[in-house]
Design a protein around this motif. Structure first.
Motif, PDB file in Angstrom:
ATOM      1  N   MET A   1      25.084   5.566  29.357  1.00 44.46           N
ATOM      2  CA  MET A   1      24.885   4.168  29.181  1.00 44.46           C
ATOM      3  C   MET A   1      25.941   3.176  28.588  1.00 44.46           C
ATOM      4  O   MET A   1      26.689   3.887  27.466  1.00 44.46           O
ATOM      5  CB  MET A   1      23.432   3.843  28.601  1.00 44.46           C
ATOM      6  N   SER A   2      26.515   2.469  29.014  1.00 46.34           N
ATOM      7  CA  SER A   2      27.597   1.758  28.601  1.00 46.34           C
ATOM      8  C   SER A   2      27.194   0.172  27.836  1.00 46.34           C
ATOM      9  O   SER A   2      26.220  -0.390  28.589  1.00 46.34           O
ATOM     10  CB  SER A   2      28.666   1.365  29.512  1.00 46.34           C
ATOM     11  N   SER A 410      22.733  -1.950  22.401  1.00 43.22           N
ATOM     12  CA  SER A 410      22.311  -1.609  23.758  1.00 43.22           C
ATOM     13  C   SER A 410      20.813  -2.342  24.177  1.00 43.22           C
ATOM     14  O   SER A 410      20.193  -2.009  25.049  1.00 43.22           O
ATOM     15  CB  SER A 410      22.010  -0.073  23.566  1.00 43.22           C
ATOM     16  N   GLU A 596      26.419   8.650  23.328  1.00 42.23           N
ATOM     17  CA  GLU A 596      26.337   8.223  24.580  1.00 42.23           C
ATOM     18  C   GLU A 596      25.104   8.559  25.317  1.00 42.23           C
ATOM     19  O   GLU A 596      24.371   8.146  26.189  1.00 42.23           O
ATOM     20  CB  GLU A 596      27.730   8.240  25.454  1.00 42.23           C
ATOM     21  N   ARG A 597      24.817  10.100  25.123  1.00 45.05           N
ATOM     22  CA  ARG A 597      23.763  10.827  25.777  1.00 45.05           C
ATOM     23  C   ARG A 597      22.594  10.178  25.537  1.00 45.05           C
ATOM     24  O   ARG A 597      21.440  10.077  26.094  1.00 45.05           O
ATOM     25  CB  ARG A 597      23.709  12.203  25.661  1.00 45.05           C
ATOM     26  N   THR A 600      21.961   6.823  26.991  1.00 44.34           N
ATOM     27  CA  THR A 600      21.492   6.875  28.304  1.00 44.34           C
ATOM     28  C   THR A 600      19.875   7.183  28.610  1.00 44.34           C
ATOM     29  O   THR A 600      19.114   7.071  29.461  1.00 44.34           O
ATOM     30  CB  THR A 600      22.318   7.952  29.139  1.00 44.34           C
ATOM     31  N   SER A 604      16.758   5.280  30.006  1.00 40.83           N
ATOM     32  CA  SER A 604      15.859   5.794  30.987  1.00 40.83           C
ATOM     33  C   SER A 604      14.511   5.870  30.600  1.00 40.83           C
ATOM     34  O   SER A 604      13.718   5.426  31.418  1.00 40.83           O
ATOM     35  CB  SER A 604      16.301   7.380  31.365  1.00 40.83           C
TER      36      SER A 604
END
Length: 613
Positions: A1-2, A410, A596-597, A600, A604
């Motif tokens: 995810m950015s 985020s 980052e993982r 993401t 989700s």
């Protein structure tokens, strides 16, 4: 995810400093530890720094000799916390030399947490340290002669009881160590030994009281020891005259209420630097002849352990490690006359903007108030949210630079809480979990969930839980015991099977676990089983992401492998990411990759739920 700005990556790459020291006899020679670069040789007069240790040799903590010639540290292999105490020349010449060349590798700690386990006399003639093996805890001392010649290591004290916080007198003639021999818990008495290991005097706290060391007077022949006692229910500064076996309270609660601990002496031993903790925020005070003076500084965190991380001049100027959510940890100078931000003596480099947090509190199930730090994203609530749990449990979450930044950027609300078992909130708060591991921590965590929902901050269906070390253990425990609360869970270097972890842990950690549980898995089987995440694995509902070290001796590999297999056999959603290091991720870029993982994974689990709604 950015994320939109990914400022959090720049925060993660920003340097901070810890454990600065200056050689008493060579003021142009100092050391400090940089979060990105490791141990640094530092010239306090010019500000210049360079790498201190050879390439491939790491250290997150060590001691600089008073003459500035030697750097002493614990050397292990890939973070497994098993090795030898060694030393290296400050100027980079020569080879690394073991202090215990004839000993088989032993367990010790890479950091001075929660109490230092290595000490050097102010005169530089002796170093003392604690190591642990299958025979128990050992207090070892090594004489340092002229031109730095090492003597043979001598065991001063040993046994099955926990030993922490050895402190040497200025002349090296006396060593005081914390021992739990009387209590069997993480609750200590003080034992004073002479240079041959003979007992001089013992200070027994009695009842639930715990005593902890800070620092001897810096003057040779002066055997006054700064320490703390929580006899009143909170830690208070004490002076123990070891030669006489007498103690006195430095100041009562009527003078300065709350938890107050001494940090260090001034060189002439007439002033003492104190730190007061209030709701996980710190204040600096100077004590002199019974009088107190407040040092003005911004709201934030003073980092210290035992007598490390702070100095005080004879005229009352303090240098301390300061940080807050906006500022990375720096060495700063404060005084009674200073106003504002203080003078920066050493920093880790330029820093981008941090985060904005506020202190909050909420009642737990029994009415006890729990403190936390809250940061909110832009936009309209209720938000998806992340509850973050610190490790330890003997750690405390103070303000720290960029806390929660990846989550807030985020779009997640972020709440970090100081659950029961956390220090600085009083003895009862700290000891509530002893012999009842996991119970009250989960009550506080569930109450944090209630707080977020009641205040309209978070959507109850989109709250995740995360934590590292003991916080990772609590994350997995909460996912199984209170599955209805969580949309996802992320655990870092976690315990998942208590009994297996005990079997595989280093003797150092086995001793701490035994003290926390009130016995071994064989002695307290019901508690060890009841408080283990694997016991309630079948109840988990949320997806789980785990990040674990291959060489971790605190949260060993096998117990997590067994947990992962068990959950997959049950049809649960779990993924374990492994890294080749110990109880901490090996590099900044690897840590960023893992984050980052995580983002993401959380997007989700939490944002997909929003789309379905």
């Amino acid at each position: 995810m950015s994320t939109a700005t990914e400022n959090w990556k720049q925060i993660a790459r920003t340097g901070s400093v810890t454990w600065p020291q200056v050689a008493a006899l060579r003021p142009e020679r100092g050391v400090a530890f940089h979060s990105q670069k490791g141990a640094l040789a530092w010239n306090p007069q010019t500000g210049a720094t360079r790498r201190l240790l050879p390439e491939g040799v790491g250290s997150g903590f060590g001691l600089l000799s008073p003459d500035g010639e030697w750097f002493y540290f614990f050397k292990d292999t890939k973070g497994n916390e098993k090795g030898h105490y060694v030393r290296a020349r400050y100027d980079g010449t020569g080879t690394i030399e073991s202090l215990t060349p004839e000993f088989v590798p032993y367990a010790s700690s890479l950091t001075p947490f929660p109490l230092p386990i290595v000490s050097m006399s102010a005169s530089g003639n002796r170093i003392a340290f604690i190591f642990v093996d299958s025979d128990g805890y050992h207090l070892c001392a090594v004489e340092i002669g002229k031109e730095g010649v090492l003597g043979a290591p001598k065991i001063l004290h040993e046994g099955r009881a926990l030993l922490r916080g050895p402190i040497l007198s200025a002349d090296g003639a006396v060593c005081v160590v914390c021992t739990n021999e009387r209590t069997g818990k993480q609750q200590y008495d003080l034992l004073a030994l002479d240079s041959g290991g003979e007992e001089l005097v013992r200070w027994k706290g009695g009842g639930a009281t715990s005593l902890e060391t800070t620092a001897f007077s810096p003057k040779s022949g002066d055997y006054r020891l700064l320490c703390t006692s929580d006899d009143s229910g909170v830690k208070r500064p004490m002076l123990w005259e070891v030669a006489l076996g007498e103690s006195e309270l430095l100041l009562g609660e009527e003078q300065l209420p709350g938890e107050v601990v001494p940090l260090c002496w001034s060189p002439h031993a007439k002033r003492i630097l104190l730190c007061r903790s209030l709701d996980a925020a710190h204040e600096l005070w100077v004590w002199a002849a019974g009088k107190l003076a407040r040092l003005e500084h911004p709201s934030g965190t003073i980092t210290y352990f035992g007598g490390l991380g702070a100095t005080l001049s004879n005229d009352g100027v303090a240098s301390v490690l300061f940080s807050n959510a906006q500022t990375p940890r720096q060495l700063r100078e404060f005084s009674v006359t200073s106003v504002g931000e203080g003078k920066v003596l050493l920093s880790g480099g330029d820093a981008p903007k941090g985060t904005t947090v506020r202190s909050v509190s909420f009642p737990s199930s029994d009415g006890v108030l729990v403190q936390g730090w809250l940061s909110l994203p832009e936009g309209k609530d209720p938000f998806p949210a992340v509850i973050d749990l610190h490790g330890g449990p003997h750690q405390v979450t103070n303000q720290n630079y960029g806390m929660g930044a990846p989550y807030v950027e985020s779009g997640f609300a972020y709440l970090s809480i100081n659950y029961r078992g956390t220090p600085t909130f009083g003895r009862e708060f700290l000891q509530k979990i002893w012999g009842d591991v996991g119970h009250w921590e989960l009550e506080d965590i569930a109450s944090a969930h209630t707080f977020l929902v009641r205040e309209g901050i978070a959507d109850p269906k989109r709250i995740a839980i995360t934590g590292g070390s003991y916080g990772g253990y609590l994350t997995l425990l909460a996912l199984g015991k209170r599955p209805e609360l969580w949309a996802a869970g992320v655990a870092h270097v976690a315990l998942a099977n208590n009994a297996l972890a005990y079997e595989d842990s280093s003797p150092l950690l086995q001793g701490i676990m035994k003290a926390s549980f009130g016995g071994t898995p064989q002695e307290k089987p019901d508690l060890w089983e009841r408080s283990s995440p694997h016991t309630d694995a079948a109840n988990t509902q949320a997806p789980i992401l785990v990040i674990q070290g291959l060489n971790d001796t605190r949260c060993p590999r096998r117990q997590m492998e067994v947990y992962e297999v068990h959950l997959k056999e049950l049809g649960k959603d779990i993924e374990v990411l492994w890294f080749d290091a110990g109880h901490g991720v090996g590099s900044t870029e690897q840590s960023i990759g893992f984050t980052e993982r995580i983002l993401t994974f959380l997007a989700s689990a939490l944002l997909q739920e929003q789309a379905v709604d």
